[in-house]
Design an enzyme around this catalytic site. Structure first.
Site, mmCIF file in Angstrom:
data_model
loop_
_atom_site.group_PDB
_atom_site.id
_atom_site.type_symbol
_atom_site.label_atom_id
_atom_site.label_comp_id
_atom_site.label_asym_id
_atom_site.label_seq_id
_atom_site.Cartn_x
_atom_site.Cartn_y
_atom_site.Cartn_z
ATOM 1 N N LYS A 276 0.909 11.904 5.450
ATOM 2 C CA LYS A 276 1.099 10.797 6.412
ATOM 3 C C LYS A 276 1.681 9.582 5.695
ATOM 4 O O LYS A 276 2.646 8.968 6.144
ATOM 5 C CB LYS A 276 -0.250 10.439 7.056
ATOM 6 C CG LYS A 276 -0.225 9.162 7.878
ATOM 7 C CD LYS A 276 -1.603 8.535 8.043
ATOM 8 C CE LYS A 276 -2.194 8.024 6.763
ATOM 9 N NZ LYS A 276 -3.207 7.009 6.835
ATOM 10 N N LYS B 102 0.842 -1.213 0.000
ATOM 11 C CA LYS B 102 0.000 0.000 0.000
ATOM 12 C C LYS B 102 0.877 1.264 0.000
ATOM 13 O O LYS B 102 0.587 2.243 -0.697
ATOM 14 C CB LYS B 102 -0.913 -0.029 1.236
ATOM 15 C CG LYS B 102 -1.622 1.273 1.559
ATOM 16 C CD LYS B 102 -2.647 1.666 0.517
ATOM 17 C CE LYS B 102 -3.243 3.026 0.850
ATOM 18 N NZ LYS B 102 -4.075 3.554 -0.236
HETATM 19 P P1 NAD Z 1 -11.593 10.266 7.334
HETATM 20 O O1 NAD Z 1 -10.856 11.194 8.223
HETATM 21 O O2 NAD Z 1 -12.550 10.788 6.330
HETATM 22 O O3 NAD Z 1 -12.364 9.161 8.218
HETATM 23 C C1 NAD Z 1 -11.899 8.660 9.423
HETATM 24 C C2 NAD Z 1 -13.091 8.522 10.382
HETATM 25 O O4 NAD Z 1 -12.627 7.979 11.618
HETATM 26 C C3 NAD Z 1 -13.758 9.862 10.707
HETATM 27 O O5 NAD Z 1 -15.151 9.768 10.484
HETATM 28 C C4 NAD Z 1 -13.444 10.074 12.183
HETATM 29 O O6 NAD Z 1 -14.458 10.788 12.883
HETATM 30 C C5 NAD Z 1 -13.311 8.643 12.666
HETATM 31 N N1 NAD Z 1 -12.539 8.518 13.906
HETATM 32 C C6 NAD Z 1 -11.432 9.205 14.275
HETATM 33 N N2 NAD Z 1 -11.016 8.780 15.479
HETATM 34 C C7 NAD Z 1 -11.860 7.789 15.874
HETATM 35 C C8 NAD Z 1 -11.949 6.959 17.032
HETATM 36 N N3 NAD Z 1 -11.068 7.050 18.016
HETATM 37 N N4 NAD Z 1 -12.972 6.067 17.105
HETATM 38 C C9 NAD Z 1 -13.882 5.973 16.099
HETATM 39 N N5 NAD Z 1 -13.854 6.740 14.987
HETATM 40 C C10 NAD Z 1 -12.852 7.628 14.881
HETATM 41 O O7 NAD Z 1 -10.448 9.403 6.610
HETATM 42 P P2 NAD Z 1 -10.618 8.497 5.291
HETATM 43 O O8 NAD Z 1 -10.251 9.311 4.102
HETATM 44 O O9 NAD Z 1 -11.910 7.775 5.351
HETATM 45 O O10 NAD Z 1 -9.384 7.497 5.521
HETATM 46 C C11 NAD Z 1 -9.455 6.420 6.453
HETATM 47 C C12 NAD Z 1 -8.215 5.548 6.255
HETATM 48 O O11 NAD Z 1 -8.219 5.007 4.919
HETATM 49 C C13 NAD Z 1 -6.894 6.317 6.390
HETATM 50 O O12 NAD Z 1 -5.960 5.493 7.036
HETATM 51 C C14 NAD Z 1 -6.492 6.609 4.952
HETATM 52 O O13 NAD Z 1 -5.095 6.755 4.811
HETATM 53 C C15 NAD Z 1 -7.030 5.383 4.242
HETATM 54 N N6 NAD Z 1 -7.383 5.576 2.816
HETATM 55 C C16 NAD Z 1 -8.083 6.677 2.401
HETATM 56 C C17 NAD Z 1 -8.429 6.817 1.047
HETATM 57 C C18 NAD Z 1 -9.220 8.012 0.534
HETATM 58 O O14 NAD Z 1 -9.309 8.167 -0.718
HETATM 59 N N7 NAD Z 1 -9.786 8.867 1.366
HETATM 60 C C19 NAD Z 1 -8.067 5.822 0.132
HETATM 61 C C20 NAD Z 1 -7.372 4.705 0.594
HETATM 62 C C21 NAD Z 1 -7.039 4.585 1.944
#
Ligand code: NAD
Length: 298
Positions: A244, A174
């Site tokens: 990150k 990844k």
């Molecule tokens: P985001 O910030 O939109 O979503 C994360 C969610 O987690 C939020 O709703 C937040 O309120 C919640 N959260 C934070 N702390 C928490 C806790 N202690 N308990 C419960 N919920 C909690 O982020 P995202 O874009 O959805 O990304 C999530 C993961 O996926 C990351 O690790 C990111 O690197 C990865 N990712 C993102 C994408 C993308 O296109 N956005 C693509 C591939 C991978």
């Protein structure tokens, strides 16, 4: 225990559409998010809410997490009120977040000591891929556990790979992917800034490069979904999350003693210029570059 019940922690940009697809696939989904607005909109489409990482393990046999940063993942898994502490032998934990391979391994060790199974299973494919259930999922961990989780993973992704038994090995792939996505993102920004200076229409540049050797999926995504619309929030993979992942890729590279001249330079560049662009999509690297105030020469 009903195998159609599944937990999902982190209902953000990626988690919400993934949890929605589990609902569409017929699972009963228990959603948890610190942001209660996110839980509310999940309840509106049929999700169960009102649980925590401490109470969820007694409801289900499989829990997905999709959380933003390694420290948050660590606290949700290993904290006092965390999943591992409250786990049970029939539970499988599947982390879809992007963290470090070391954190995958640390959590796996703690979970296995508690009799709980764990997979490090980061995803790729953007928010549009999460919405379409077409994500790529790269899984590190025990093959039997992978086989158990596969039907659930098929509800959220299309290309699912068991990379190996090492719990962090999916994350290495990844981070390789996101290092490339980051470099392509900066390439798109620099390419369009030259186009601007030359007075070229972005569409023409896109159409030509799209059928030439500079073509990339990142150019398609960043240009079509964001830059061309001048809209950098909806469906975002934020610049903050990209930074990150670039830091994590550099960290992994250092641990293997490989060199990332561009990767390192990109981290330095983003660290110096990200202010004001953190919560916008990574394609905003184009604005980061073109909006920069260049000091006039004295
Ligand atoms: P985001 O910030 O939109 O979503 C994360 C969610 O987690 C939020 O709703 C937040 O309120 C919640 N959260 C934070 N702390 C928490 C806790 N202690 N308990 C419960 N919920 C909690 O982020 P995202 O874009 O959805 O990304 C999530 C993961 O996926 C990351 O690790 C990111 O690197 C990865 N990712 C993102 C994408 C993308 O296109 N956005 C693509 C591939 C991978």
């Amino acid at each position: 225990m009903d195998t159609k019940k599944v937990g999902f922690i982190g209902l953000g940009n990626m988690g919400y559409p993934m949890a929605s697809n589990l609902l569409k696939a017929g699972y009963t989904v228990y959603g948890v998010d610190v942001n209660k607005m996110n839980e509310k909109r999940f309840a509106e489409i049929g999700g169960n809410i009102g649980f925590t990482s401490a109470t969820l393990p007694s409801e289900v046999n499989l829990i997905f997490t999709s959380l933003p940063t390694p420290p948050i993942v660590e606290s949700v898994y290993l904290g006092n009120e965390g999943l591992v502490e409250n786990g049970k032998t029939s539970l499988t934990l599947v982390d879809l977040s992007t963290v470090s391979p070391e954190l995958n391994k640390t959590i796996a060790k703690a979970a296995l000591q508690n009799g709980t199974q764990y997979l490090g299973a980061p995803v790729s494919g953007s928010v549009t891929g999460a919405e379409a259930a077409s994500l790529s999922v790269m899984v590190g961990g025990n093959k039997e556990t992978y086989d158990f989780a596969l039907p659930y993973l098929k509800a959220i992704g299309k290309n699912i790979f068991h990379v190996g038994e090492d719990h962090g090995v999916g994350t290495v792939v990844k981070l390789i992917n996101n290092l490339m996505a980051g470099i392509h993102t900066q390439a798109v920004a620099e390419a369009l800034s030259i186009a601007d200076a030359a007075g070229l229409d972005h569409n023409i540049v896109y159409e030509i490069v799209n059928v030439s050797s500079g073509q990339s999926d990142v150019f398609r995504r960043n240009y079509k979904n964001f830059i061309a619309k001048d809209e950098y929030y909806k469906g975002a993979f934020t610049t903050e999350l990209l930074l990150k992942d670039l830091r994590l890729a550099n960290y992994v590279s250092n641990s293997f003693k490989t060199k990332l001249p561009l990767g390192e330079a990109l981290v330095d560049y983003f660290e110096s210029n990200i202010k004001g662009y953190e919560d916008k999509d990574m394609s905003t690297a184009y604005l980061m570059l073109t909006e920069q105030k260049v000091e006039p020469a004295k």
